[in-house]
Design a protein around this motif. Structure first.
Motif, PDB file in Angstrom:
ATOM      1  N   HIS A   1       4.824  43.374 -26.121  1.00 15.18           N
ATOM      2  CA  HIS A   1       4.858  43.495 -25.398  1.00 15.18           C
ATOM      3  C   HIS A   1       6.185  43.072 -24.189  1.00 15.18           C
ATOM      4  O   HIS A   1       6.131  44.089 -23.415  1.00 15.18           O
ATOM      5  CB  HIS A   1       3.558  44.029 -24.728  1.00 15.18           C
TER       6      HIS A   1
ATOM      7  N   TRP B   1       7.075  48.443  -7.456  1.00 14.52           N
ATOM      8  CA  TRP B   1       6.527  48.086  -8.518  1.00 14.52           C
ATOM      9  C   TRP B   1       7.515  47.814  -9.161  1.00 14.52           C
ATOM     10  O   TRP B   1       7.279  47.375 -10.997  1.00 14.52           O
ATOM     11  CB  TRP B   1       5.717  48.953  -9.180  1.00 14.52           C
ATOM     12  N   ASP B   2       8.905  48.083  -9.278  1.00 21.31           N
ATOM     13  CA  ASP B   2       9.598  48.353 -10.985  1.00 21.31           C
ATOM     14  C   ASP B   2      10.236  47.318 -10.095  1.00 21.31           C
ATOM     15  O   ASP B   2      11.855  46.888 -10.931  1.00 21.31           O
ATOM     16  CB  ASP B   2      10.559  49.320 -10.545  1.00 21.31           C
TER      17      ASP B   2
ATOM     18  N   ARG C   1      12.276  43.596 -11.023  1.00 23.22           N
ATOM     19  CA  ARG C   1      12.150  42.705 -12.048  1.00 23.22           C
ATOM     20  C   ARG C   1      11.663  41.066 -11.576  1.00 23.22           C
ATOM     21  O   ARG C   1      12.436  40.496 -11.164  1.00 23.22           O
ATOM     22  CB  ARG C   1      13.409  42.995 -12.653  1.00 23.22           C
TER      23      ARG C   1
ATOM     24  N   TRP D   1       2.648  39.423 -19.284  1.00 23.87           N
ATOM     25  CA  TRP D   1       2.149  40.281 -20.081  1.00 23.87           C
ATOM     26  C   TRP D   1       0.906  40.426 -19.004  1.00 23.87           C
ATOM     27  O   TRP D   1       0.581  42.018 -18.964  1.00 23.87           O
ATOM     28  CB  TRP D   1       0.823  39.887 -21.353  1.00 23.87           C
TER      29      TRP D   1
ATOM     30  N   ARG E   1       2.306  42.469 -16.614  1.00 24.28           N
ATOM     31  CA  ARG E   1       2.336  44.341 -16.509  1.00 24.28           C
ATOM     32  C   ARG E   1       1.075  44.838 -16.866  1.00 24.28           C
ATOM     33  O   ARG E   1       1.672  46.515 -16.625  1.00 24.28           O
ATOM     34  CB  ARG E   1       3.232  44.457 -17.549  1.00 24.28           C
ATOM     35  N   GLN E   2      -0.214  44.159 -16.920  1.00 29.13           N
ATOM     36  CA  GLN E   2      -1.120  44.991 -16.894  1.00 29.13           C
ATOM     37  C   GLN E   2      -1.228  45.581 -15.959  1.00 29.13           C
ATOM     38  O   GLN E   2      -1.893  46.540 -15.839  1.00 29.13           O
ATOM     39  CB  GLN E   2      -2.270  43.989 -17.746  1.00 29.13           C
TER      40      GLN E   2
ATOM     41  N   GLY F   1       0.885  46.489 -13.894  1.00 26.94           N
ATOM     42  CA  GLY F   1       1.506  47.818 -13.172  1.00 26.94           C
ATOM     43  C   GLY F   1       2.816  47.316 -13.033  1.00 26.94           C
ATOM     44  O   GLY F   1       3.975  47.970 -12.700  1.00 26.94           O
TER      45      GLY F   1
ATOM     46  N   HIS G   1       5.687  46.839 -14.108  1.00 32.21           N
ATOM     47  CA  HIS G   1       6.568  47.067 -15.875  1.00 32.21           C
ATOM     48  C   HIS G   1       7.345  46.384 -15.994  1.00 32.21           C
ATOM     49  O   HIS G   1       7.848  46.286 -17.108  1.00 32.21           O
ATOM     50  CB  HIS G   1       6.245  48.341 -16.155  1.00 32.21           C
ATOM     51  N   ARG G   2       8.300  45.801 -15.803  1.00 28.60           N
ATOM     52  CA  ARG G   2       9.181  44.585 -16.493  1.00 28.60           C
ATOM     53  C   ARG G   2       9.294  43.641 -16.264  1.00 28.60           C
ATOM     54  O   ARG G   2       9.743  43.299 -16.287  1.00 28.60           O
ATOM     55  CB  ARG G   2      10.607  45.277 -14.591  1.00 28.60           C
TER      56      ARG G   2
ATOM     57  N   THR H   1       8.571  39.767 -17.770  1.00 30.96           N
ATOM     58  CA  THR H   1       9.136  38.893 -18.671  1.00 30.96           C
ATOM     59  C   THR H   1       8.871  37.796 -18.588  1.00 30.96           C
ATOM     60  O   THR H   1       8.982  37.273 -17.811  1.00 30.96           O
ATOM     61  CB  THR H   1      10.025  40.014 -19.152  1.00 30.96           C
TER      62      THR H   1
END
Length: 162
Positions: free
Chosen positions: A24, A107-108, A110, A126, A129-130, A132, A134-135, A137
């Motif tokens: 993911h 929230w966006d 990186r 991960w 990401r759960q 919120g 979402h970027r 890694t």
């Protein structure tokens, strides 16, 4: 009385979990992470303990967990990276939480996480990401891959964010 379903043996264990989690993530090579850092991404060294104070003397003790920050391996850190203890990472990066770090405003955002080898950072990314982010890694191979690639390292103290 109902019994819980049994997880098949091939799907059990830490490595099975790691493989599911990584499916993911859009994991980055060290070179890709450097390019994204140059473009504004925030690199974060996640460790289970930054340092701990010796209760008797108040002295700072190297816990051997800060692979990317000059503790434990004798290596330097990644220039510009923040160091955030893994146990408080979600709260420090939550833009809506009152104890967030100043960089956690969107929230966006990186966030590129790394640890020594890239195991803890995958699970942490991960988890972010759960919630919120979402970027989020991580770096394939962690700090050791970064250093092996000959990318910039620093012997300066990490920018720790407790």
């Amino acid at each position: 009385m109902a019994t819980a379903p049994v997880t098949p043996r091939r799907e059990r264990g830490s490595m099975a979990l790691l493989h599911r989690v990584r499916a993911h993530l859009d994991r980055l090579t060290p070179q890709q992470a450097l390019a994204e850092q140059d473009a504004g991404a925030v690199l974060i060294d996640v460790r289970t303990a930054l340092h701990r104070a010796d209760a008797g003397t108040g002295a700072r003790i190297d816990t051997g967990t800060g692979a990317g920050t000059g503790t434990g391996t004798g290596s330097g850190g990644i220039p510009g990276a923040l160091a955030i203890d893994l146990t408080v990472l979600p709260w420090r990066l939550d833009p809506d939480f009152h104890h967030r770090i100043p960089e956690a405003t969107d929230w966006d955002a990186r966030y590129i996480l790394f640890c020594r080898h890239g195991y803890s950072s995958s699970l942490a990314a991960w988890s972010l990401r759960q919630m919120g982010l979402h970027r989020a890694t991580d770096i394939v191979g962690g700090y050791e891959a970064w250093e092996a690639a000959g990318l910039p390292v620093s012997g300066d103290p990490a920018d720790e964010r407790p």
